[in-house]
Design an enzyme around this catalytic site. Sequence first.
Site: not given
Ligand SMILES: NC(=O)c1ccc[n+]([C@@H]2O[C@H](COP(=O)([O-])OP(=O)(O)OC[C@H]3O[C@@H](n4cnc5c(N)ncnc54)[C@H](OP(=O)(O)O)[C@@H]3O)[C@@H](O)[C@H]2O)c1
Length: 321
Positions: A19, A21-24, A144, A185
């Site tokens: 989930t 999957a398009n970013s980060g 399932g 958060y």
């Molecule tokens: N980066 C860090 O330092 C860090 C630290 C601790 C935990 N995390 C956790 O890591 C996870 C990934 O975050 P990331 O750092 O990769 O950030 P990110 O680059 O902002 O990626 C977040 C992803 O979640 C998607 N998303 C947001 N709202 C959504 C929704 N309603 N339905 C489906 N997808 C949704 C975003 O889609 P869009 O591109 O369309 O917005 C994006 O693909 C998160 O759970 C975050 O809490 C990250």
Amino acid sequence: MSWDRSSMPAQGGRTAVVTGANSGLGYEASLALAGHGADVVMGCRSLDRGRTAAEEIRERLADGPAWASAPDAGSLTVMALDLGDLDSVASFAETFAADFDELHVLCNNAGVMAIPRGETADGFERQFGVNHLGHFALTGHLLGALRDTAGETRVVTQSSGVHEQGSINFSDLQHEAAYDKWGAYAQSKLANLLFAYELDRRLDAAGAAVVSVGCHPGYADTNLQARGPEAEGATVRLYAMKLANALFGQSATRGALPMLYAATAEGVDGGDYVGPGGLLNMRGAPAKQASSDLSYDEDAADRLWDVSEALTGVTYDLPEA
Ligand SMILES: NC(=O)c1ccc[n+]([C@@H]2O[C@H](COP(=O)([O-])OP(=O)(O)OC[C@H]3O[C@@H](n4cnc5c(N)ncnc54)[C@H](OP(=O)(O)O)[C@@H]3O)[C@@H](O)[C@H]2O)c1
């Protein structure tokens, strides 16, 4: 321990759902899983952003990166998934079931952080709704497929070190009385772990060959940190976040490693928590860690489970632990 994406076992013949999957981190996990041969279903709330990301991943894999083990990279399928809309979550699961027979790995990764108060389509506070309730519902719908797939299958749920500051405010779960964007958060990220561990206990009680694992990425330079300041129009804070990311964050590639380790490495057990093992657990190679005492509170986990079933209407066919 030294473990990077070149250490991943071959994933040919395995199917993974990621989930966000398009970013980060979700993008990096999709790249690495497909580079080792997995068929990856990219759950994205924007099909355009998902397709652009998938195309970029295909181009990168076509170059045959040194870390990738699969002579033929796995496949990438983009499917619409808005975790802030329970109908979208249910449709995603239906489309998945129509197109795929097996599911080996579910990476509950998508998330939003410290955004202004908003509500999902179903009226849930957005961070609790997207980060926890959306994934609770998704996992329930996909359980399932995970149980029907031969061999050990895994659910990996992405939390954050910030969970350590969290508590579950059962009397105001949706933060209607008072909203603190960081408190919301932290609650959502603690909920991710309470869910991950409770799911594992219930799977164990059912004798299921599915394990549930928690993870966190440390501090990784992604789009996550920009979303709050962007939504608030806080330009100075936006640039301060970008600078902090560049100075202190590890790359998204490295930030994705704990999730990839939890999803694929040997020796991972249900109920484990995996994060970077280096400086302050903010960076470095994946290592098993302990999460906060509250995250292991079985009464709170049980209560959150009941509330999550009631709010989402998604019930699990699993005995209480
Ligand atoms: N980066 C860090 O330092 C860090 C630290 C601790 C935990 N995390 C956790 O890591 C996870 C990934 O975050 P990331 O750092 O990769 O950030 P990110 O680059 O902002 O990626 C977040 C992803 O979640 C998607 N998303 C947001 N709202 C959504 C929704 N309603 N339905 C489906 N997808 C949704 C975003 O889609 P869009 O591109 O369309 O917005 C994006 O693909 C998160 O759970 C975050 O809490 C990250």
